[in-house]
Design a protein around this motif. Structure first.
Motif, mmCIF file in Angstrom:
data_model
loop_
_atom_site.group_PDB
_atom_site.id
_atom_site.type_symbol
_atom_site.label_atom_id
_atom_site.label_comp_id
_atom_site.label_asym_id
_atom_site.label_seq_id
_atom_site.Cartn_x
_atom_site.Cartn_y
_atom_site.Cartn_z
ATOM 1 N N ALA A 15 37.094 26.688 48.177
ATOM 2 C CA ALA A 15 38.208 27.329 48.239
ATOM 3 C C ALA A 15 38.373 28.025 49.336
ATOM 4 C CB ALA A 15 37.754 28.724 47.193
ATOM 5 N N ARG A 28 39.823 27.663 39.566
ATOM 6 C CA ARG A 28 39.485 27.733 40.866
ATOM 7 C C ARG A 28 40.339 26.698 41.811
ATOM 8 N NH1 ARG A 28 37.790 31.575 43.021
ATOM 9 N NH2 ARG A 28 36.355 30.379 44.665
ATOM 10 N N GLU A 87 41.868 30.520 47.711
ATOM 11 C CA GLU A 87 42.139 31.406 46.582
ATOM 12 C C GLU A 87 43.524 31.826 46.638
ATOM 13 O OE1 GLU A 87 38.998 33.715 47.258
ATOM 14 O OE2 GLU A 87 37.845 32.855 45.429
ATOM 15 N N HIS A 90 44.192 31.622 40.259
ATOM 16 C CA HIS A 90 42.646 31.291 40.270
ATOM 17 C C HIS A 90 42.001 32.807 39.769
ATOM 18 C CE1 HIS A 90 44.160 28.548 43.493
ATOM 19 N NE2 HIS A 90 44.139 28.159 42.491
ATOM 20 N N VAL A 132 39.323 35.199 40.877
ATOM 21 C CA VAL A 132 38.883 35.493 42.469
ATOM 22 C C VAL A 132 38.092 36.903 42.511
ATOM 23 C CG1 VAL A 132 39.669 36.272 44.764
ATOM 24 C CG2 VAL A 132 40.896 34.779 43.408
#
Length: 478
Positions: free
Chosen positions: A131, A215, A225, A230, A232
């Motif tokens: 990420a 993700r 991210e 996503h 997070v």
């Protein structure tokens, strides 16, 4: 990650470079991955999905490609990946796969942070997963205080919803973590009895799909991210025990504790705990216990040793949760290898006056010797509602059975049936089990529906999500 895996990642990385260098204009990531899968000998573990649902080799290459990008060895133009001149020079100079991979990581760290490179072991403990770091322009996650005594959802933003998860862990602290979710590493805490406590705030996008943990994926050209897309971990706070109890205490509420299994990082554990609480619409206190799994499929033996070491710390955390938070009841969902610690703890559980009772106990895909499982679970309190989810199609459990030369409780060939335990054969959900068939408790919609009713104390014979098997004394998904 072991030295062997460093070399293996380097071999995968060099194979990817060869494929990209054979195409003058580069290749889109999906095409490059497809070519690699068709030409490079991948192991079953590398083909198996990781907790995010991607094949493990793709996730590994995602990490490696991210470092090569930072090092200036790869570039992306108009959707196609290309090896730079500097990358070609490094490919020719660093012919040893391990040196090639570590060279990319060390150069990436120098260029990203402008500081001398740490040893690779130190880098590994603090490196971001694929990420990457949260970009500076990402909107801050503003926590909006509402009454979490009524609902686990603790904040709402334009991007989606926030869930607060209270955690306990015996992992090592990472002092220079680039993101909050990386504040705990893959090693055991320095002292055997060290138990870190705190909470995380997890944002869940409005586009969230039930059972998923969204993700970033490098082959979708997602390198950081995005709260709009996503899940997070937006904040993490470590608290001392008194502060943690004051923060987590919710008199009269129910608690939902998630204990993860093999091959899970701290970040993956708290994301799964948040996803479970959110998707199950759990109106209570979400909790997570994260033991020091390495988070790598090649470290099964180390995880086996660590989960045994973690048993006493899990017991201490359970005692803290049930005696200090004022909960009405505590439900527990435990997955995979985590059941080795949980079953030992609950088999010796001594209730104290005023302690919150344990309600539902869900043992999902337990990687536990069937004979030992029966001995331990037989000592559980008779009032607990115990459910065992097992599957004939669970390849991870099958591999464990072959390794240990004994049946595993998570294997439904045949299902493990015993008094006071509801056994559910979830083999029919196999196509929905992220390919590997080992995270079905959180990802397969049919299993998830059964979990929803189970946590609302609907008796198994009244749940339309399962039906009685013709014989054998267990239940199956329809």
């Amino acid at each position: 990650m072991s030295e062997t895996s460093h070399r293996r990642v380097g071999a995968l990385m060099r194979a990817l470079f060869e494929i990209l260098m054979s195409s003058p204009d580069g290749l889109p990531a999906p095409e490059a991955l497809a070519r690699l899968a068709g030409t490079f000998p991948l192991t079953p573990q590398e083909l198996a999905p990781d907790p995010s649902g991607e094949p493990h080799f793709e996730a590994v290459l995602g990490d490696a490609a991210q470092e090569a990008l930072k090092a200036g060895w790869l570039q992306q133009e108009q959707g196609a990946w290309q090896v730079t001149d500097e990358g070609r020079e490094a490919y020719g100079r660093l012919t040893d796969p391990k040196a090639f991979y570590e060279g990319a990581c060390q150069l990436a760290r120098q260029r990203t942070h402008g500081a001398p490179s740490k040893s690779f072991d130190a880098y590994k403990r603090s490196k971001p997963p694929m990420a990457g770091a949260i970009p500076p322009e990402a909107p801050e996650f503003s926590v909006q205080r509402i009454d979490t005594r009524e609902l686990s959802i603790s904040a709402v933003t334009e991007s989606g919803t926030g869930v607060k998860v209270w955690f306990g862990t015996d992992r090592n602290r990472v002092s220079d973590a680039p993101r909050p979710a990386l504040s705990f590493g893959s090693d055991r805490s320095a002292e055997d009895d060290t138990l870190s406590l705190g909470h995380v705030e997890v944002s869940i996008p409005s586009t969230h799909q039930e059972g998923d943990i969204e993700r970033p994926s490098w082959w979708r050209l997602e390198f950081s991210e995005d709260p709009d897309k996503h899940m997070v971990v937006r904040s993490l706070q470590v608290l001392d025990q008194a502060e943690w109890v004051q923060d987590a205490a919710h008199a009269g509420a129910e608690g939902l504790l998630f204990v993860h299994g093999f091959n899970v990082t701290f970040e993956e554990a708290v994301l799964r705990a948040a996803q479970l609480a959110f998707d199950l619409k759990f109106a209570g206190v979400p909790l997570c216990y994260s033991w020091a799994s390495v988070g790598d499929t090649e470290d099964y033996i180390q995880d086996e040793q660590t989960v045994e070491w973690s048993t006493d710390n899990l017991r201490r955390f359970l005692e803290l949760v049930t005696t200090k938070l004022g909960l009405k009841t505590l439900h527990v969902i435990c997955h995979s290898m985590g059941n080795r610690a949980l079953t030992r703890v609950l088999s010796q559980w001594a209730e104290q006056p005023g302690q919150a009772p344990i309600g539902q106990v869900v043992l999902a895909a337990p990687d536990v010797d069937t004979g030992l499982f029966k001995q331990l679970v037989a000592r559980f309190k008779p009032e607990w509602q115990v459910t065992l989810y097992a599957s004939r199609t669970d390849r991870a459990i099958l591999a464990s059975r072959l390794l240990h030369d004994n049946p595993r409780a998570g294997d439904a060939k045949p299902p493990c049936v015993m008094p006071r335990v509801v056994t559910v054969d979830v083999s029919s959900a196999g196509a929905q089990m992220l390919g590997l068939g080992h995270s079905y408790f959180a990802a397969a919609s049919t299993v998830f529906t059964d979990l929803y009713y189970l946590l609302r104390n609907v008796p198994v014979d009244q749940r339309k999500s399962v039906c009685k098997a013709p014989s054998g004394g267990y239940f199956v998904l329809p």
